[in-house]
Design an enzyme around this catalytic site. Structure first.
Site, PDB file in Angstrom:
ATOM      1  CE1 TYR A 147      56.894  29.055  44.734  1.00 46.05           C
ATOM      2  CE2 TYR A 147      56.841  28.905  42.330  1.00 46.05           C
ATOM      3  CZ  TYR A 147      57.530  28.811  43.530  1.00 46.05           C
ATOM      4  OH  TYR A 147      58.871  28.473  43.513  1.00 46.05           O
ATOM      5  CD  GLU A 149      50.444  37.360  38.865  1.00 49.70           C
ATOM      6  OE1 GLU A 149      51.503  38.026  38.922  1.00 49.70           O
ATOM      7  OE2 GLU A 149      49.676  37.413  37.883  1.00 49.70           O
ATOM      8  CG  ASN A 176      61.442  22.518  36.773  1.00 49.13           C
ATOM      9  OD1 ASN A 176      61.251  23.550  36.137  1.00 49.13           O
ATOM     10  ND2 ASN A 176      60.467  21.723  37.155  1.00 49.13           N
ATOM     11  NE  ARG A 213      57.781  21.992  34.013  1.00 50.32           N
ATOM     12  CZ  ARG A 213      56.691  22.034  33.255  1.00 50.32           C
ATOM     13  NH1 ARG A 213      56.786  21.928  31.946  1.00 50.32           N
ATOM     14  NH2 ARG A 213      55.506  22.199  33.813  1.00 50.32           N
ATOM     15  CD  GLN A 278      58.197  25.028  24.139  1.00 57.11           C
ATOM     16  OE1 GLN A 278      58.591  24.011  23.585  1.00 57.11           O
ATOM     17  NE2 GLN A 278      58.171  26.190  23.539  1.00 57.11           N
ATOM     18  NE  ARG A 279      58.782  26.683  33.827  1.00 58.13           N
ATOM     19  CZ  ARG A 279      58.286  25.851  34.736  1.00 58.13           C
ATOM     20  NH1 ARG A 279      59.028  24.928  35.259  1.00 58.13           N
ATOM     21  NH2 ARG A 279      57.036  25.959  35.096  1.00 58.13           N
TER      22      ARG A 279
HETATM   23  P1  NAD Z   1      61.336  23.798  50.134  1.00 57.79           P
HETATM   24  O1  NAD Z   1      59.860  23.770  50.314  1.00 57.79           O
HETATM   25  O2  NAD Z   1      62.109  22.556  50.389  1.00 57.79           O
HETATM   26  O3  NAD Z   1      61.979  24.957  51.007  1.00 57.79           O
HETATM   27  C1  NAD Z   1      61.307  26.106  51.419  1.00 57.79           C
HETATM   28  C2  NAD Z   1      61.609  26.328  52.890  1.00 57.79           C
HETATM   29  O4  NAD Z   1      60.969  27.536  53.323  1.00 57.79           O
HETATM   30  C3  NAD Z   1      61.080  25.208  53.785  1.00 57.79           C
HETATM   31  O5  NAD Z   1      62.079  24.800  54.686  1.00 57.79           O
HETATM   32  C4  NAD Z   1      59.892  25.853  54.511  1.00 57.79           C
HETATM   33  O6  NAD Z   1      59.638  25.280  55.773  1.00 57.79           O
HETATM   34  C5  NAD Z   1      60.337  27.304  54.579  1.00 57.79           C
HETATM   35  N1  NAD Z   1      59.253  28.281  54.699  1.00 57.79           N
HETATM   36  C6  NAD Z   1      58.101  28.351  53.978  1.00 57.79           C
HETATM   37  N2  NAD Z   1      57.377  29.401  54.364  1.00 57.79           N
HETATM   38  C7  NAD Z   1      58.082  30.035  55.348  1.00 57.79           C
HETATM   39  C8  NAD Z   1      57.851  31.183  56.140  1.00 57.79           C
HETATM   40  N3  NAD Z   1      56.745  31.907  55.999  1.00 57.79           N
HETATM   41  N4  NAD Z   1      58.791  31.532  57.068  1.00 57.79           N
HETATM   42  C9  NAD Z   1      59.917  30.793  57.231  1.00 57.79           C
HETATM   43  N5  NAD Z   1      60.189  29.679  56.489  1.00 57.79           N
HETATM   44  C10 NAD Z   1      59.273  29.314  55.567  1.00 57.79           C
HETATM   45  O7  NAD Z   1      61.593  24.321  48.642  1.00 57.79           O
HETATM   46  P2  NAD Z   1      62.937  24.491  47.820  1.00 57.79           P
HETATM   47  O8  NAD Z   1      62.812  23.683  46.600  1.00 57.79           O
HETATM   48  O9  NAD Z   1      64.109  24.324  48.687  1.00 57.79           O
HETATM   49  O10 NAD Z   1      62.803  26.025  47.379  1.00 57.79           O
HETATM   50  C11 NAD Z   1      63.535  27.064  48.019  1.00 57.79           C
HETATM   51  C12 NAD Z   1      63.270  28.367  47.286  1.00 57.79           C
HETATM   52  O11 NAD Z   1      63.682  28.262  45.928  1.00 57.79           O
HETATM   53  C13 NAD Z   1      61.793  28.765  47.270  1.00 57.79           C
HETATM   54  O12 NAD Z   1      61.689  30.155  47.460  1.00 57.79           O
HETATM   55  C14 NAD Z   1      61.353  28.396  45.886  1.00 57.79           C
HETATM   56  O13 NAD Z   1      60.300  29.195  45.442  1.00 57.79           O
HETATM   57  C15 NAD Z   1      62.610  28.607  45.079  1.00 57.79           C
HETATM   58  N6  NAD Z   1      62.635  27.770  43.864  1.00 57.79           N
HETATM   59  C16 NAD Z   1      62.882  26.425  43.929  1.00 57.79           C
HETATM   60  C17 NAD Z   1      62.872  25.675  42.748  1.00 57.79           C
HETATM   61  C18 NAD Z   1      63.163  24.196  42.731  1.00 57.79           C
HETATM   62  O14 NAD Z   1      63.132  23.599  41.670  1.00 57.79           O
HETATM   63  N7  NAD Z   1      63.469  23.563  43.842  1.00 57.79           N
HETATM   64  C19 NAD Z   1      62.599  26.305  41.522  1.00 57.79           C
HETATM   65  C20 NAD Z   1      62.323  27.657  41.510  1.00 57.79           C
HETATM   66  C21 NAD Z   1      62.353  28.390  42.688  1.00 57.79           C
HETATM   67  N1  UDP Z   2      54.478  15.609  36.265  1.00 57.61           N
HETATM   68  C1  UDP Z   2      54.186  14.327  35.824  1.00 57.61           C
HETATM   69  N2  UDP Z   2      54.027  13.356  36.760  1.00 57.61           N
HETATM   70  C2  UDP Z   2      54.157  13.569  38.089  1.00 57.61           C
HETATM   71  C3  UDP Z   2      54.470  14.884  38.537  1.00 57.61           C
HETATM   72  C4  UDP Z   2      54.608  15.871  37.584  1.00 57.61           C
HETATM   73  O1  UDP Z   2      54.073  14.070  34.612  1.00 57.61           O
HETATM   74  O2  UDP Z   2      54.007  12.622  38.871  1.00 57.61           O
HETATM   75  C5  UDP Z   2      54.681  16.656  35.256  1.00 57.61           C
HETATM   76  C6  UDP Z   2      53.940  17.953  35.529  1.00 57.61           C
HETATM   77  O3  UDP Z   2      52.629  17.906  34.996  1.00 57.61           O
HETATM   78  C7  UDP Z   2      54.816  18.969  34.810  1.00 57.61           C
HETATM   79  C8  UDP Z   2      56.227  18.379  34.961  1.00 57.61           C
HETATM   80  O4  UDP Z   2      56.053  17.008  35.286  1.00 57.61           O
HETATM   81  O5  UDP Z   2      54.488  19.017  33.441  1.00 57.61           O
HETATM   82  C9  UDP Z   2      57.043  19.068  36.063  1.00 57.61           C
HETATM   83  O6  UDP Z   2      56.260  19.098  37.229  1.00 57.61           O
HETATM   84  P1  UDP Z   2      56.805  19.652  38.622  1.00 57.61           P
HETATM   85  O7  UDP Z   2      55.634  19.751  39.538  1.00 57.61           O
HETATM   86  O8  UDP Z   2      57.967  18.835  39.056  1.00 57.61           O
HETATM   87  O9  UDP Z   2      57.382  21.086  38.269  1.00 57.61           O
HETATM   88  P2  UDP Z   2      56.725  22.404  37.614  1.00 57.61           P
HETATM   89  O10 UDP Z   2      55.440  22.058  36.932  1.00 57.61           O
HETATM   90  O11 UDP Z   2      56.558  23.344  38.747  1.00 57.61           O
HETATM   91  O12 UDP Z   2      57.762  22.818  36.630  1.00 57.61           O
END
Ligand code: NAD
Ligand code: UDP
Ligand code: UDP
Length: 321
Positions: A147, A149, A176, A213, A278-279
């Site tokens: 994811y 990279e 997030n 977060r 942390q983020r």
């Molecule tokens: P999500 O998994 O709900 O949405 C991703 C969508 O992409 C899904 O509908 C899935 O079916 C579709 N998809 C996956 N691979 C595909 C492919 N090869 N071709 C066509 N469709 C495909 O996730 P999300 O939270 O809505 O994330 C959307 C975008 O935002 C992603 O690129 C994710 O990396 C980015 N993002 C989300 C968060 C977050 O906190 N939600 C944080 C950082 C980045």
């Molecule tokens: N986490 C947790 N309990 C859970 C799911 C996640 O304590 O049931 C923690 C996880 O280890 C991380 C933070 O919550 O430190 C955020 O996790 P998430 O998977 O939501 O996002 P990301 O790690 O991608 O920021």
């Protein structure tokens, strides 16, 4: 009068994508939602299916796509660790081959293209908060690398298409984000805690719960996306989009328990590999360039998300978890 555009949203049936489609349709644009339904679902865009300006296409962006559009939001990619680690090669392909295809499409039709990048490009950071000049600390060979990279390489491709072909690109680094339509079983912390609290199961804290977060409510984030897309071609980003208010996972658990009036206990579990300690985004660039900042506070956003999951559990039953 606002210009009516043809807009492609890849990953448009996912959590963020479906909210973006809602917003673009209500702004009277034509929206083509492309999704392979790997983690997204038709349910997320159910309310749009009757709208003549909305089109849903099942397609995997790792394969070429020939359509005519003015703007592309490239969101396709599984985002939760459970899902992106299930088929890590496909995850990298989606970010790399998928971006190449969408950039090739943007180049052919001269469309603006926005990439949904991620705070994961910063890895487990040594600087805090993270601004866009920080290059990150990412493990290239760990379980999260497909994811992290993949997203880093996608950013490289976006900037090379800009340098090589003068393409109008935009890169948003999303921190997030949470809200209604997060998947119930994707293992992310907000959905996990809420569902556990609503079903009276123990709240699972990984590690000691002191990791932090910063959580952005979905409506704020989508507003940032649209503002970024509307900027002139000199603005490329990367631009951090997220909420700078930082919480520990223990504080999050306590807030969810309070807002749901749950009797759930807290259970500690091992911390997953490479879990960032942390983020927190530095959003100065988004404030200055987009005039954007999040406005929905955690308690308000959590209450709306709790209402969504409460309704879902009532209609689909606890077996949905
Ligand atoms: P999500 O998994 O709900 O949405 C991703 C969508 O992409 C899904 O509908 C899935 O079916 C579709 N998809 C996956 N691979 C595909 C492919 N090869 N071709 C066509 N469709 C495909 O996730 P999300 O939270 O809505 O994330 C959307 C975008 O935002 C992603 O690129 C994710 O990396 C980015 N993002 C989300 C968060 C977050 O906190 N939600 C944080 C950082 C980045
Ligand atoms: N986490 C947790 N309990 C859970 C799911 C996640 O304590 O049931 C923690 C996880 O280890 C991380 C933070 O919550 O430190 C955020 O996790 P998430 O998977 O939501 O996002 P990301 O790690 O991608 O920021
Ligand atoms: N592509 C696409 N739709 C288009 C144009 C291109 O999916 O409308 C794909 C095409 O399959 C190619 C990729 O985008 O593999 C990159 O296109 P580009 O023109 O940049 O490179 P080239 O075709 O020269 O490899």
């Amino acid at each position: 009068m606002r210009q009516r555009k043809r807009i492609l949203v890849t990953g448009g049936a996912g959590f963020l994508g479906s909210h973006l489609c809602d917003k673009l349709i209500s702004a009277k644009h034509d929206v083509l939602c492309v999704d392979n339904f790997y983690t997204g679902s038709k349910d997320n865009v159910r309310d749009l299916l009757n709208c003549p300006r909305f089109e849903l296409m099942r397609h995997d962006i790792t394969f070429p796509l020939y359509v005519e559009v003015d703007e592309i939001y490239n969101l396709a990619c599984p985002a939760s660790p459970v899902h992106y680690q299930y088929d890590p090669v496909q995850t990298t392909k989606t970010s790399v081959h998928g971006s190449i295809n969408m950039l090739g499409l943007a180049k052919r039709v001269n469309a603006k293209i926005l990439q949904a990048s991620t705070s994961e490009v910063y890895g487990d950071p040594e600087v805090h908060p993270q601004d866009e000049t920080y290059w990150g600390r990412v493990n290239p060979i760990g379980p999260r690398s497909c994811y992290d990279e993949g997203k880093r390489c996608a950013e490289t491709l976006f900037f090379d298409y800009r340098r090589q072909h003068n393409l109008p690109i935009k890169v948003a680094r999303i921190f997030n984000t949470y809200g209604p339509r997060m998947q119930i079983n994707d293992g992310r912390v907000v959905s996990n805690f809420i569902v556990q609290a609503l079903t009276g199961r123990p709240i699972t804290i990984y590690g000691d719960g002191k990791q932090t977060r910063s959580f952005c409510y979905v409506d704020d984030l989508i507003d940032g996306f649209v503002r970024l897309m509307e900027t002139g071609s000199e603005i490329t980003g990367p631009i951090n989009l997220g909420n700078p208010v930082e919480f520990t996972m223990m504080e999050l658990a306590e807030t969810v328990i309070e807002l749901t009036a749950s009797k759930s206990s807290i259970e500690f579990k091992p911390l997953p590999a490479d879990d960032p300690k942390q983020r927190q985004p530095d959003i100065s660039r988004a404030r200055e360039t987009l005039g954007w900042h999040p406005s929905i506070e955690l308690r308000e956003g959590l209450s709306r998300t709790i209402a969504y999951f409460d309704e879902l559990l009532r209609t689909e039953g606890v077996d949905a978890v």
